[in-house]
Scaffold this motif. Structure first.
Motif, PDB file in Angstrom:
ATOM      1  N   CYS A 201       0.806  -1.221   0.197  1.00 51.68           N
ATOM      2  CA  CYS A 201      -0.001   0.008  -0.018  1.00 51.68           C
ATOM      3  C   CYS A 201       0.905   1.448   0.054  1.00 51.68           C
ATOM      4  CB  CYS A 201      -0.813   0.084   1.192  1.00 51.68           C
ATOM      5  SG  CYS A 201      -2.340  -1.218   1.171  1.00 51.68           S
ATOM      6  N   LEU A 202       1.906   1.350   0.790  1.00 47.14           N
ATOM      7  CA  LEU A 202       2.927   2.330   0.678  1.00 47.14           C
ATOM      8  C   LEU A 202       3.279   2.777  -0.696  1.00 47.14           C
ATOM      9  CD1 LEU A 202       4.943   2.066   4.042  1.00 47.14           C
ATOM     10  CD2 LEU A 202       3.476   4.054   3.158  1.00 47.14           C
ATOM     11  N   ASP A 203       3.836   1.775  -1.411  1.00 52.03           N
ATOM     12  CA  ASP A 203       4.287   1.906  -2.665  1.00 52.03           C
ATOM     13  C   ASP A 203       3.398   2.548  -3.621  1.00 52.03           C
ATOM     14  OD1 ASP A 203       6.267   1.349  -4.694  1.00 52.03           O
ATOM     15  OD2 ASP A 203       4.921  -0.343  -5.390  1.00 52.03           O
ATOM     16  N   MET A 204       2.190   1.955  -3.647  1.00 52.27           N
ATOM     17  CA  MET A 204       0.879   2.493  -4.376  1.00 52.27           C
ATOM     18  C   MET A 204       0.605   4.003  -3.831  1.00 52.27           C
ATOM     19  SD  MET A 204      -3.005   1.005  -5.158  1.00 52.27           S
ATOM     20  CE  MET A 204      -3.318   0.723  -3.523  1.00 52.27           C
ATOM     21  N   HIS A 205       0.444   4.050  -2.829  1.00 47.18           N
ATOM     22  CA  HIS A 205      -0.295   5.589  -2.486  1.00 47.18           C
ATOM     23  C   HIS A 205       0.928   6.540  -2.221  1.00 47.18           C
ATOM     24  CE1 HIS A 205      -3.849   3.792  -1.791  1.00 47.18           C
ATOM     25  NE2 HIS A 205      -3.528   2.849  -0.910  1.00 47.18           N
ATOM     26  N   THR A 206       2.068   6.105  -2.289  1.00 48.86           N
ATOM     27  CA  THR A 206       3.004   7.477  -2.408  1.00 48.86           C
ATOM     28  C   THR A 206       3.226   7.911  -3.874  1.00 48.86           C
ATOM     29  OG1 THR A 206       4.908   5.690  -2.665  1.00 48.86           O
ATOM     30  CG2 THR A 206       4.760   6.617  -0.448  1.00 48.86           C
ATOM     31  N   ALA A 207       3.083   6.704  -4.858  1.00 47.48           N
ATOM     32  CA  ALA A 207       2.799   7.067  -6.131  1.00 47.48           C
ATOM     33  C   ALA A 207       1.605   7.891  -6.466  1.00 47.48           C
ATOM     34  CB  ALA A 207       2.829   5.654  -7.039  1.00 47.48           C
ATOM     35  N   ASP A 208       0.607   7.604  -5.791  1.00 49.81           N
ATOM     36  CA  ASP A 208      -0.837   8.263  -5.915  1.00 49.81           C
ATOM     37  C   ASP A 208      -0.489   9.688  -5.284  1.00 49.81           C
ATOM     38  OD1 ASP A 208      -2.043   5.817  -6.773  1.00 49.81           O
ATOM     39  OD2 ASP A 208      -3.124   5.623  -4.834  1.00 49.81           O
TER      40      ASP A 208
ATOM     41  N   ALA B  69      -2.085 -11.754   3.861  1.00 49.00           N
ATOM     42  CA  ALA B  69      -1.712 -12.308   2.786  1.00 49.00           C
ATOM     43  C   ALA B  69      -0.399 -12.326   2.391  1.00 49.00           C
ATOM     44  CB  ALA B  69      -2.966 -11.759   1.509  1.00 49.00           C
ATOM     45  N   ARG B  70       0.363 -11.383   2.925  1.00 50.65           N
ATOM     46  CA  ARG B  70       2.075 -11.304   2.629  1.00 50.65           C
ATOM     47  C   ARG B  70       1.875 -10.843   1.034  1.00 50.65           C
ATOM     48  NH1 ARG B  70       1.080 -14.444   6.818  1.00 50.65           N
ATOM     49  NH2 ARG B  70       2.552 -14.989   8.274  1.00 50.65           N
ATOM     50  N   THR B  71       0.981  -9.880   0.721  1.00 52.33           N
ATOM     51  CA  THR B  71       1.050  -9.523  -0.695  1.00 52.33           C
ATOM     52  C   THR B  71       2.498  -8.752  -1.034  1.00 52.33           C
ATOM     53  OG1 THR B  71      -1.184  -8.948  -0.561  1.00 52.33           O
ATOM     54  CG2 THR B  71      -0.038  -8.126  -2.301  1.00 52.33           C
ATOM     55  N   ASP B  72       3.177  -9.304  -2.094  1.00 48.94           N
ATOM     56  CA  ASP B  72       4.479  -8.783  -2.585  1.00 48.94           C
ATOM     57  C   ASP B  72       4.158  -7.463  -3.304  1.00 48.94           C
ATOM     58  OD1 ASP B  72       5.911 -10.865  -1.605  1.00 48.94           O
ATOM     59  OD2 ASP B  72       5.787 -12.126  -3.471  1.00 48.94           O
ATOM     60  N   LEU B  73       5.354  -6.616  -3.185  1.00 46.63           N
ATOM     61  CA  LEU B  73       5.359  -5.397  -3.907  1.00 46.63           C
ATOM     62  C   LEU B  73       5.057  -5.787  -5.324  1.00 46.63           C
ATOM     63  CD1 LEU B  73       8.377  -3.684  -2.349  1.00 46.63           C
ATOM     64  CD2 LEU B  73       5.804  -2.962  -2.123  1.00 46.63           C
ATOM     65  N   PRO B  74       4.661  -4.862  -5.782  1.00 40.61           N
ATOM     66  CA  PRO B  74       4.451  -5.275  -7.604  1.00 40.61           C
ATOM     67  C   PRO B  74       5.632  -5.181  -8.244  1.00 40.61           C
ATOM     68  CG  PRO B  74       3.445  -2.823  -7.179  1.00 40.61           C
ATOM     69  CD  PRO B  74       3.909  -3.658  -5.711  1.00 40.61           C
ATOM     70  N   PRO B  75       5.881  -5.691  -9.310  1.00 40.82           N
ATOM     71  CA  PRO B  75       7.182  -5.762  -9.868  1.00 40.82           C
ATOM     72  C   PRO B  75       7.443  -4.296 -10.554  1.00 40.82           C
ATOM     73  CG  PRO B  75       5.888  -6.933 -11.413  1.00 40.82           C
ATOM     74  CD  PRO B  75       4.995  -6.694  -9.979  1.00 40.82           C
ATOM     75  N   GLU B  76       8.775  -3.775 -10.547  1.00 38.93           N
ATOM     76  CA  GLU B  76       9.150  -2.502 -11.134  1.00 38.93           C
ATOM     77  C   GLU B  76       9.067  -2.650 -12.868  1.00 38.93           C
ATOM     78  OE1 GLU B  76      10.308   0.374  -9.643  1.00 38.93           O
ATOM     79  OE2 GLU B  76       9.829  -0.505  -7.842  1.00 38.93           O
ATOM     80  N   PRO B  77       8.349  -1.427 -13.294  1.00 43.06           N
ATOM     81  CA  PRO B  77       8.163  -1.332 -14.637  1.00 43.06           C
ATOM     82  C   PRO B  77       9.458  -1.372 -15.406  1.00 43.06           C
ATOM     83  CG  PRO B  77       7.755   0.818 -13.522  1.00 43.06           C
ATOM     84  CD  PRO B  77       8.037  -0.305 -12.491  1.00 43.06           C
ATOM     85  N   ALA B  78       9.462  -1.967 -16.547  1.00 41.26           N
ATOM     86  CA  ALA B  78      10.850  -1.862 -17.330  1.00 41.26           C
ATOM     87  C   ALA B  78      11.212  -0.551 -17.557  1.00 41.26           C
ATOM     88  CB  ALA B  78      10.436  -3.087 -18.574  1.00 41.26           C
ATOM     89  N   THR B  79      12.459  -0.477 -17.595  1.00 42.57           N
ATOM     90  CA  THR B  79      12.898   0.815 -17.987  1.00 42.57           C
ATOM     91  C   THR B  79      13.597   0.840 -19.434  1.00 42.57           C
ATOM     92  OG1 THR B  79      14.722   0.494 -16.788  1.00 42.57           O
ATOM     93  CG2 THR B  79      13.075   1.829 -15.744  1.00 42.57           C
ATOM     94  N   ALA B  80      13.554   1.838 -20.070  1.00 40.35           N
ATOM     95  CA  ALA B  80      14.317   1.821 -21.457  1.00 40.35           C
ATOM     96  C   ALA B  80      15.934   1.819 -21.044  1.00 40.35           C
ATOM     97  CB  ALA B  80      13.809   3.113 -22.263  1.00 40.35           C
ATOM     98  N   GLY B  81      16.476   1.069 -21.797  1.00 42.62           N
ATOM     99  CA  GLY B  81      17.754   0.884 -21.396  1.00 42.62           C
ATOM    100  C   GLY B  81      18.731   1.294 -22.370  1.00 42.62           C
TER     101      GLY B  81
END
Length: 124
Positions: A22-29, A112-124
């Motif tokens: 939730c922290l990951d999602m809501h800081t982005a929000d 439920a020990r929900t894992d963080l969502p995967p990081e989006p792929a970045t252009a390399g």
């Protein structure tokens, strides 16, 4: 009630409940809603950084903390009066429901020990 305030409330409850997902999602929000990164960084220490927060935000944060930690002392008369001074009845109900909802989501994700969502792929 704006998306910025709701994101701040969601962040604070998620900090207390230790819900990384939730922290990951809501800081982005919060960033998307225009909340300054400095404010996001200091939400956990809002008591010590009053100049960064609007008049309404500390009331919402205080209520968030006491509802999230209801078993400690409940919601004190001082916090309720603080909220009532800056929010009308409809806004107070909306705020209280937002706090309740994020606490349910936090508890489900932590349980439920929900894992963080995967990081989006970045252009390399």
């Amino acid at each position: 009630m704006g998306a910025d305030l709701l994101a701040i409330v969601d962040i604070r409850a998620s900090q207390i409940n230790r819900c990384a997902w939730c922290l990951d999602m809501h800081t982005a929000d919060a960033r998307k809603a225009g909340v300054e990164q400095r404010k996001i960084d200091l939400i956990a220490a809002w008591h010590e950084a009053p100049a960064l927060f609007t008049e309404r935000e500390p009331a919402a944060l205080a209520l968030t903390e006491q509802v999230t930690l209801l078993h400690h002392e409940g919601v004190t008369d001082d916090v309720w009066a603080r909220v009532s001074a800056v929010y009308d009845e409809k806004e107070t109900v909306h705020l209280l429901m937002a706090i309740a909802v994020i606490n349910v989501w936090n508890r489900m994700n932590v349980t439920a020990r929900t894992d963080l969502p995967p990081e989006p792929a970045t252009a390399g």
